[in-house]
Design an enzyme around this catalytic site. Sequence first.
Site, PDB file in Angstrom:
ATOM      1  N   ASP A  71       3.475   0.601  12.165  1.00  0.00           N
ATOM      2  CA  ASP A  71       2.241   0.058  11.566  1.00  0.00           C
ATOM      3  C   ASP A  71       1.900  -1.341  12.090  1.00  0.00           C
ATOM      4  O   ASP A  71       0.797  -1.829  11.847  1.00  0.00           O
ATOM      5  CB  ASP A  71       2.367   0.009  10.038  1.00  0.00           C
ATOM      6  CG  ASP A  71       2.507   1.401   9.450  1.00  0.00           C
ATOM      7  OD1 ASP A  71       2.108   2.370  10.120  1.00  0.00           O
ATOM      8  OD2 ASP A  71       3.029   1.527   8.332  1.00  0.00           O
ATOM      9  N   CYS A  98      -5.546   8.472   8.309  1.00  0.00           N
ATOM     10  CA  CYS A  98      -5.790   7.998   9.673  1.00  0.00           C
ATOM     11  C   CYS A  98      -5.343   9.058  10.680  1.00  0.00           C
ATOM     12  O   CYS A  98      -4.271   9.652  10.523  1.00  0.00           O
ATOM     13  CB  CYS A  98      -4.996   6.726   9.956  1.00  0.00           C
ATOM     14  SG  CYS A  98      -5.606   5.285   9.100  1.00  0.00           S
ATOM     15  N   ARG A 133       0.251  15.091  12.654  1.00  0.00           N
ATOM     16  CA  ARG A 133       1.055  14.590  11.518  1.00  0.00           C
ATOM     17  C   ARG A 133       1.454  15.780  10.648  1.00  0.00           C
ATOM     18  O   ARG A 133       0.909  15.990   9.577  1.00  0.00           O
ATOM     19  CB  ARG A 133       0.255  13.556  10.710  1.00  0.00           C
ATOM     20  CG  ARG A 133      -0.084  12.313  11.512  1.00  0.00           C
ATOM     21  CD  ARG A 133      -0.875  11.299  10.694  1.00  0.00           C
ATOM     22  NE  ARG A 133      -0.035  10.510   9.813  1.00  0.00           N
ATOM     23  CZ  ARG A 133      -0.504   9.539   9.017  1.00  0.00           C
ATOM     24  NH1 ARG A 133      -1.797   9.265   9.003  1.00  0.00           N
ATOM     25  NH2 ARG A 133       0.310   8.852   8.240  1.00  0.00           N
ATOM     26  N   LYS A 138       0.838  -1.212   0.000  1.00  0.00           N
ATOM     27  CA  LYS A 138       0.000   0.000   0.000  1.00  0.00           C
ATOM     28  C   LYS A 138       0.869   1.258   0.000  1.00  0.00           C
ATOM     29  O   LYS A 138       0.648   2.167  -0.796  1.00  0.00           O
ATOM     30  CB  LYS A 138      -0.901   0.024   1.242  1.00  0.00           C
ATOM     31  CG  LYS A 138      -1.549   1.379   1.477  1.00  0.00           C
ATOM     32  CD  LYS A 138      -2.422   1.405   2.701  1.00  0.00           C
ATOM     33  CE  LYS A 138      -1.797   1.923   3.961  1.00  0.00           C
ATOM     34  NZ  LYS A 138      -1.586   3.355   4.100  1.00  0.00           N
ATOM     35  N   ASN A 139       1.867   1.299   0.889  1.00  0.00           N
ATOM     36  CA  ASN A 139       2.600   2.548   1.047  1.00  0.00           C
ATOM     37  C   ASN A 139       3.593   2.822  -0.093  1.00  0.00           C
ATOM     38  O   ASN A 139       4.124   3.925  -0.190  1.00  0.00           O
ATOM     39  CB  ASN A 139       3.267   2.608   2.426  1.00  0.00           C
ATOM     40  CG  ASN A 139       2.217   2.799   3.523  1.00  0.00           C
ATOM     41  OD1 ASN A 139       1.063   3.156   3.233  1.00  0.00           O
ATOM     42  ND2 ASN A 139       2.589   2.539   4.765  1.00  0.00           N
ATOM     43  N   ARG A 141      -9.142   0.460   3.508  1.00  0.00           N
ATOM     44  CA  ARG A 141      -8.158   1.352   2.886  1.00  0.00           C
ATOM     45  C   ARG A 141      -6.848   0.628   2.632  1.00  0.00           C
ATOM     46  O   ARG A 141      -6.089   1.014   1.740  1.00  0.00           O
ATOM     47  CB  ARG A 141      -7.873   2.544   3.816  1.00  0.00           C
ATOM     48  CG  ARG A 141      -8.992   3.544   3.849  1.00  0.00           C
ATOM     49  CD  ARG A 141      -8.582   4.782   4.570  1.00  0.00           C
ATOM     50  NE  ARG A 141      -7.206   5.062   4.248  1.00  0.00           N
ATOM     51  CZ  ARG A 141      -6.326   5.592   5.085  1.00  0.00           C
ATOM     52  NH1 ARG A 141      -6.680   5.914   6.292  1.00  0.00           N
ATOM     53  NH2 ARG A 141      -5.089   5.808   4.703  1.00  0.00           N
TER      54      ARG A 141
END
Length: 425
Positions: free
Chosen positions: A304, A116, A121, A22-23, A396
């Site tokens: 994570d 999220c 952030r 995903k990232n 997601r």
Amino acid sequence: MYKIVVEGGNLLEGTVRINGAKNSAVALLPAAIMADEPVSIEGLPNISDVDILTSILQDVGCKVEQEKRKVTIDPVNVDASHLPNDKVKKLRASYYFMGAMLGKFKEATIGMPGGCYLGPRPIDQHIKGFEALGATVTNEKGAMKLKAEELRGARIYLDVVSVGATINIMLAAVLAKGRTTIENAAKEPEIIDVATLLTNMGAKIKGVGTDVIRIDGVEKLHGCMHTIIPDRIEAGTYAILATAIGKDVLIDNVIPEHLEPLIMKLKEVGANIELGDEHIRVKRSESLTGVNIKTLVYPGFPTDLQQPLTTLLTQAEGHSVVTDTIYSGRVKHVDELRRMNANVKVDRGSIYIDGPSRLQGATVKASDLRAGAALIIAGLLANGTTHIGGIEHIERGYEHLTDKLLQLGANVRKEKIAEDDILLF
Ligand code: EPU
């Protein structure tokens, strides 16, 4: 609105195939607009973050063709002025359009990215990098406006090791004039993956995977074909789950080296793990021991996986302490685990766990993506039925989670939430 319902207690067995990271995906897609020709990316995960980014690419004028897992993006007609605010706000990674658009068009206007909530952030390091390359960054009615007459290479020292800032600055710098040096750069495998795509497009990048990255700007980037790396966080989630409740689970399509910080910790907890070239095999252990963990930037223990691991530690004998040094606010799973009878609390920024606890099914809510994974694992371990809300967060980042769990023998389903029950979540 939907929920995931888990009947706990089944031991899991079989093979689960991991999809593209995903990232990486969320940076590779914006990066594709920088080419002057079509770019194909193979192995993208089927998750909602990728759907939203693909839709943004189409909104800015890209032609996007999908053939099974290969997506081809033709950026020839991209128009920098059309970033749709409603979609940008839906995910954090839309900030990669800043670096990509600024690099290619020397300007970009983009709403503040969402994602999220894990505590503050900030994106000050991204902005510091863009400004060092010669851009002016202003706030216009809540949107960020970036503009440069020309981008010139610069020496940029990141005050905080940041995945997002490292990738964003790299994106802007590949088409800048001269040499850019990013010092104190992040080293995550996803950064190497993005640099590989850019290099295949003709960029000149050295040092990715170390803390000094050197980029020599080029005039333009061409099309290419790229295969994405496997998702180490999805793989790690299944490894944790199998340590908790796996009879014999083979996790396929992984790069075991990317999972090393987790594997070392799981072995300390007492997991049975065998490593193959592209797979790992995990069996549940009868006796698990509490451990202390601090999340750190790569190659440290990933933030994570902190939340899923917290659930596993509720099953370990003795005392465990989990400290997230990246996101101190990433603790919203703790109250939900308490509802399920876990002996866990947050005190002065750390999570304290006393185990083992017999978890009980309950109605709980995923506040963010990895909290969702933590609650699914808790549901699989619990006595009785667990109803998990907030599954839009889970979707997601985890492809076909319920199907993959069903294949492993879990009793899990996705269900519509009845009108009368909506307030429970
Ligand atoms: N930070 C700053 N200033 C900045 C940027 C970051 O202070 O300009 C701080 C952050 O507040 C945080 C730390 O630096 O405390 C690290 O943040 P980083 O920039 O590395 O995080 P990110 O790029 O926003 C990515 C992943 C996250 C993952 C983190 C850390 C994406 C889209 N997101 O976020 O993934 O937790 O790196 O590894 O790549 C997830 O997958 O669930 C997820 C949240």
